[in-house]
Design a protein around this motif. Structure first.
Motif, PDB file in Angstrom:
ATOM      1  N   GLY A 181      -6.229 -24.151 -30.522  1.00 11.77           N
ATOM      2  CA  GLY A 181      -7.469 -23.569 -31.249  1.00 11.77           C
ATOM      3  C   GLY A 181      -7.749 -22.311 -30.992  1.00 11.77           C
ATOM      4  N   TYR A 182      -8.545 -21.574 -31.779  1.00 10.17           N
ATOM      5  CA  TYR A 182      -9.398 -20.389 -31.217  1.00 10.17           C
ATOM      6  C   TYR A 182     -10.865 -20.784 -31.564  1.00 10.17           C
ATOM      7  CZ  TYR A 182      -9.666 -17.740 -35.570  1.00 10.17           C
ATOM      8  OH  TYR A 182      -9.585 -17.239 -36.774  1.00 10.17           O
ATOM      9  N   ASP A 183     -11.786 -20.068 -30.470  1.00 13.93           N
ATOM     10  CA  ASP A 183     -13.059 -20.341 -31.072  1.00 13.93           C
ATOM     11  C   ASP A 183     -13.776 -19.015 -31.769  1.00 13.93           C
ATOM     12  OD1 ASP A 183     -16.013 -20.537 -30.743  1.00 13.93           O
ATOM     13  OD2 ASP A 183     -15.944 -21.186 -28.682  1.00 13.93           O
ATOM     14  N   THR A 184     -14.288 -19.429 -32.889  1.00 12.26           N
ATOM     15  CA  THR A 184     -14.733 -18.349 -33.773  1.00 12.26           C
ATOM     16  C   THR A 184     -16.368 -18.222 -33.818  1.00 12.26           C
ATOM     17  OG1 THR A 184     -14.468 -17.700 -36.264  1.00 12.26           O
ATOM     18  CG2 THR A 184     -15.167 -19.675 -35.995  1.00 12.26           C
ATOM     19  N   SER A 185     -16.960 -18.946 -32.838  1.00 12.97           N
ATOM     20  CA  SER A 185     -18.143 -18.969 -32.829  1.00 12.97           C
ATOM     21  C   SER A 185     -18.794 -18.353 -31.726  1.00 12.97           C
ATOM     22  CB  SER A 185     -18.863 -20.700 -32.893  1.00 12.97           C
ATOM     23  OG  SER A 185     -18.468 -21.326 -34.005  1.00 12.97           O
ATOM     24  N   VAL A 186     -18.054 -17.662 -30.916  1.00 12.21           N
ATOM     25  CA  VAL A 186     -18.777 -17.099 -29.620  1.00 12.21           C
ATOM     26  C   VAL A 186     -19.510 -15.816 -30.060  1.00 12.21           C
ATOM     27  CG1 VAL A 186     -16.678 -17.638 -28.325  1.00 12.21           C
ATOM     28  CG2 VAL A 186     -16.784 -15.432 -29.472  1.00 12.21           C
TER      29      VAL A 186
END
Length: 409
Positions: A181-186
């Motif tokens: 996954g990748y974090d889109t909420s940083v």
């Protein structure tokens, strides 16, 4: 057979700052939900995603579309779903309100996704496994390939799936290992620089090696500064993406993308208006070797076809709750495979359905298992929320598409 049909307008206010980008300043993450119940008591749940306003209109059209399936057996529907999809999309009156875009197409997504969910539940399989058990002919029978014949015929789609079949076993480890996954909420748009910095540290501690920042500020210097903060914290080996959410005109996009070169973005997402295919082509040429990503606001397979033909994209971000549902998502994924481009979905569903679809993309079509966007803001509303551990989506094993909402299951 399908005996009961209902739709529901579900809206979920977000915590302060969440979901905000350069364009969408007051989002209310919302689903137009279609539920198809059969006479054995099994219910298929389908989602289409909006930001609140008009969600009720999508439900009204979804109810109209779904009524056509009342009294039908789900296996019979899905054995030739491409034909049913085409008939709904080409409704002589409703088509005028699109065609293949806007409220009517979102409604079709909700109904389509309910059909796939009910089908998987009836077979007692997670959606990814159901898709993998289909023969190439059965798989393609769920798709509407009209208007794609110049780039992907039915026979070509079947052949593409057949060609990948002999090497499937080499890709099945993803079922056990999970999908990155990748974090889109940083870095939501209104987050302070310090909060962006802290969120990046948190994402790294949670196992993510890829993350995304919202850009598109009135002052480009703010975007450059914040992008460099993410790169500094994440380090040189992390994949860092930036997302302008269509904010820039083409001249500004060229200037700002070139200024972003120094922080080495893995992609630049939605740099300008999503209908401006030639503008994306020009921008792609101007900023090589940087790559563009888009798809969140492309409503149908024909627009994706034109983008693929233009050669302007590096990453295809089709969203199954934005286009006409799972069926159209899979058709677009097959086209992208033919053009040699990776599919990295936008996840208006918060990754619930897409965790199934990327596994099917990887194993059945041979797409690279790059990573899948992770947005955790609505996970508490799902009966079977996606499980992400150490930056990896764990493969769902429950029957269906993981779409059931608490209180509606």
């Amino acid at each position: 057979m399908i005996s009961n049909i209902s739709t529901s307008d579900q809206r979920f206010p977000l915590a302060e700052g969440e979901g905000i980008d350069a364009i969408h300043q007051n989002p209310v993450y919302s689903y137009s939900v279609t539920q198809l119940e059969d006479d054995s008591g099994i219910t298929g749940t389908g989602l289409a995603f909006t930001l609140g306003g008009g969600n009720d209109l999508v439900c009204q059209v979804a109810q109209r579309f779904a009524e056509r399936f009342k009294g039908c057996e789900i296996e019979e529907i899905m054995s030739d779903f491409g034909t049913h999809f085409h008939a709904l999309a080409e409704d002589p009156q409703m088509r005028w309100l699109g065609p293949h875009k806007g409220v009517v197409h979102l409604a079709l997504a909700s109904v389509t996704n309910a059909c796939f969910d009910l089908w998987a539940k009836k077979r007692g399989l997670p959606l990814w496994k159901l898709l993998l058990e289909l023969t190439p002919e059965q798989f393609v029978a769920t798709l509407d390939l009209t208007y794609l014949e110049d780039v992907l015929t039915r026979d070509e789609a079947i052949a593409l799936l057949q060609d990948q079949h002999s090497t499937r076993s080499q890709r099945e480890a993803v079922i056990k290992d999970g999908y990155p996954g990748y974090d889109t909420s940083v870095g939501w748009f209104n987050y302070s620089d310090e909060l962006v910095r802290e969120n990046c540290k948190k994402a790294i501690a949670e196992g993510f090696s890829a993350m995304k920042l919202k850009v598109g500020s009135a002052d480009p210097d703010r975007d450059i500064r914040r992008a460099n903060i993410v790169r500094e914290v994440a380090g040189p080996d992390a994949k860092v993406m930036v997302d302008a959410n269509q904010q820039w005109n083409l001249p500004d996009a060229i200037k700002i993308c070139n200024r972003l070169r120094d922080m080495n973005p893995f992609w630049i997402e939605e740099p300008t208006h999503p209908d401006d295919i030639l503008g994306h082509r020009t921008l792609a040429d101007e900023i090589k070797p940087l790559k563009l990503a888009a798809g969140e606001h492309m409503p149908n397979r024909i627009i994706f076809k034109n983008y693929l033909q233009s050669g302007s994209l590096g990453f295809v971000q089709v969203d199954a709750v934005r286009v006409g549902g799972v069926s159209e998502f899979l058709a677009i994924s097959l086209m992208a495979k033919k053009y040699g481009l990776p599919v990295v979905p936008h996840v208006g569903d918060m990754g619930q359905i897409h965790q199934h679809l990327v596994i099917a993309n990887h194993i059945a079509m041979g797409h690279e298992a790059l990573f899948l966007e992770h947005i955790p803001h609505l996970r508490q509303h799902f009966t079977q929320p996606a499980v992400v551990e150490q930056g990896v989506y764990r493969t769902p094993m429950e029957p269906g598409s993981s779409s059931d909402l608490i209180g509606l299951a």
